[in-house]
Motif scaffolding. Structure first.
Motif, short mmCIF file in Angstrom:
data_model
loop_
_atom_site.label_atom_id
_atom_site.label_comp_id
_atom_site.label_asym_id
_atom_site.label_seq_id
_atom_site.Cartn_x
_atom_site.Cartn_y
_atom_site.Cartn_z
N GLY A 7 46.77 45.57 82.65
CA GLY A 7 47.35 46.82 82.20
C GLY A 7 48.01 46.71 80.84
O GLY A 7 48.40 45.62 80.40
N GLY A 8 48.11 47.86 80.16
CA GLY A 8 48.77 47.91 78.86
C GLY A 8 48.97 49.35 78.43
O GLY A 8 48.50 50.28 79.10
N VAL A 9 49.66 49.52 77.32
CA VAL A 9 49.86 50.87 76.81
C VAL A 9 48.54 51.39 76.23
O VAL A 9 47.74 50.62 75.71
CB VAL A 9 50.96 50.90 75.72
N THR A 42 56.54 49.10 78.79
CA THR A 42 56.85 47.79 79.35
C THR A 42 57.68 47.86 80.63
O THR A 42 57.45 47.09 81.56
CB THR A 42 57.56 46.93 78.28
N GLY A 43 58.63 48.78 80.69
CA GLY A 43 59.43 48.90 81.91
C GLY A 43 58.56 49.22 83.12
O GLY A 43 58.73 48.66 84.21
N GLN A 44 57.58 50.10 82.92
CA GLN A 44 56.64 50.47 83.99
C GLN A 44 55.77 49.28 84.37
O GLN A 44 55.50 49.05 85.56
CB GLN A 44 55.79 51.64 83.50
N MET A 45 55.36 48.49 83.38
CA MET A 45 54.50 47.32 83.67
C MET A 45 55.28 46.20 84.35
O MET A 45 54.73 45.50 85.21
CB MET A 45 53.84 46.83 82.39
N CYS A 46 56.53 46.01 83.97
CA CYS A 46 57.35 44.99 84.64
C CYS A 46 57.47 45.32 86.13
O CYS A 46 57.37 44.43 86.98
CB CYS A 46 58.73 44.91 83.99
N PHE A 113 65.15 51.85 81.77
CA PHE A 113 66.05 50.75 81.45
C PHE A 113 65.24 49.45 81.50
O PHE A 113 64.44 49.23 82.40
CB PHE A 113 67.22 50.70 82.44
N GLY A 114 65.42 48.60 80.49
CA GLY A 114 64.65 47.37 80.38
C GLY A 114 63.37 47.53 79.60
O GLY A 114 62.66 46.55 79.37
N SER A 115 63.07 48.75 79.17
CA SER A 115 61.86 49.01 78.38
C SER A 115 62.12 48.67 76.92
O SER A 115 63.27 48.45 76.50
CB SER A 115 61.46 50.48 78.50
N GLY A 116 61.06 48.66 76.12
CA GLY A 116 61.22 48.42 74.69
C GLY A 116 62.07 49.48 74.03
O GLY A 116 62.91 49.18 73.18
N SER A 117 61.88 50.75 74.42
CA SER A 117 62.66 51.83 73.80
C SER A 117 64.15 51.68 74.11
O SER A 117 65.00 52.08 73.31
CB SER A 117 62.14 53.20 74.27
N HIS A 118 64.48 51.09 75.24
CA HIS A 118 65.87 50.82 75.61
C HIS A 118 66.41 49.61 74.83
O HIS A 118 67.44 49.70 74.16
CB HIS A 118 65.95 50.57 77.12
N ASN A 142 58.25 58.50 79.53
CA ASN A 142 57.16 58.12 78.62
C ASN A 142 57.26 58.94 77.33
O ASN A 142 58.24 59.66 77.12
CB ASN A 142 55.79 58.32 79.30
N LEU A 143 56.25 58.82 76.50
CA LEU A 143 56.27 59.51 75.21
C LEU A 143 56.39 61.03 75.37
O LEU A 143 57.16 61.68 74.65
CB LEU A 143 55.01 59.15 74.40
#
Length: 286
Positions: A7-9, A42-46, A113-118, A142-143
């Motif tokens: 998975g990825g963006v 990334t938060g969703q993938m973690c 929380f824990g995402s790149g945007s955070h 998300n975006l």
């Protein structure tokens, strides 16, 4: 046949995966690799790595380091994109905020929380000398959630990858106030520990295939035009992005790099303590 989920963006960084999957290169090695888009980042993938709904994830370096430190049962097997990610700092088109200093006490839209945007909002605040303990966040998923939150005024600013959001700036949905590059290589490949134990050779082959693709990715005929069309970007923006982006060719990730990033993340108050960098990585010896 070994079944693996990756998975990825859904962004231009990951187009090399699309090419290798379209060409069925994994099937030739008895690997049934299936791609899943994670628009939440990334938060969703973690979370997906933790619950086993994905086996391999192309995640932001800072996000997965924080999540492994917090108990995510995965390892970083290599850097994917060597160069920094350029995070655009965006406000709504009609916002009264005009410069970065205006944002000190504003509400920040983050995907999770824990995402790149955070995490990058914290890095940016630290760079500006703001009190990171007093930052206010609004989780938007998300975006699209970021677009909605800035348009309705639920949040004041939103950080997302510069080139992905450029069309929104061009169309007058966002205004970009500034940029904030990551102080480290931006994307890594993470794999669940269980998958590394049970399918080590298959993962190694997957990495060999994707690294062979990224090695000559920029030399593909008319790749700039292909990417501009697929991701609805201006051609000159894609050309600029290609100039500043370098993929890893399979070099293993080092303990020293993980230690350096951890030390910076402690400085930014993103993580609290330095952990053994060996616990974050698995050297595949490709």
């Amino acid at each position: 046949m070994t079944d693996l989920k990756v998975g990825g963006v859904p962004e231009h960084f990951n187009y090399p995966w699309y090419i290798t999957l379209k060409n069925k290169e994994y099937n030739e090695h008895n690997i049934n690799l299936r791609w899943k888009d994670y628009p939440g980042g990334t938060g969703q993938m973690c979370k997906a790595l933790r619950d086993g709904s994905v086996d391999i994830a192309i995640v932001l370096t800072e996000g997965i380091i924080k999540d492994i430190a917090d108990g995510n049962p995965s390892k970083i097997v290599q850097t994917f994109v060597e160069t920094p990610l350029i995070w655009g700092i965006h406000v709504g088109a009609k916002s009264s905020f005009n410069k970065i200093e205006d944002l000190e006490h504003a509400t920040i839209a983050i995907s999770r929380f824990g995402s790149g945007s955070h995490l990058m909002a914290i890095v940016n605040a630290y760079n500006q000398g703001w009190n990171v303990q007093k930052l206010k966040f609004k989780v938007i998923g998300n975006l699209q959630g970021g677009i909605d939150a800035l348009t309705t005024g639920e949040a004041d600013y939103f950080m997302w990858e510069h080139f992905t959001t450029k069309p929104l700036v061009d169309h007058g949905t966002f205004r970009r106030i500034n940029d904030c590059p990551t102080p480290w290589p931006c994307f890594v490949i993470a794999v669940r520990n269980e998958v590394l134990e049970n399918n080590f050779d298959a993962v190694k082959k997957v990495l060999a295939i994707i690294n062979a693709e990224t090695k000559d990715f920029k030399k593909i005929d008319k790749i700039d035009q292909t990417l501009a069309k697929r991701y609805e970007q201006q051609l000159e923006d894609i050309q600029e992005w290609l100039k500043i982006t370098e993929w890893n060719d399979g070099q293993p990730i080092t303990k020293n790099l993980i230690t350096r990033i951890q030390n910076e993340m402690i400085q930014f108050n993103v993580i609290q303590e330095l952990k053994n960098s060996e616990d974050f990585i698995k050297n595949m010896n490709i």
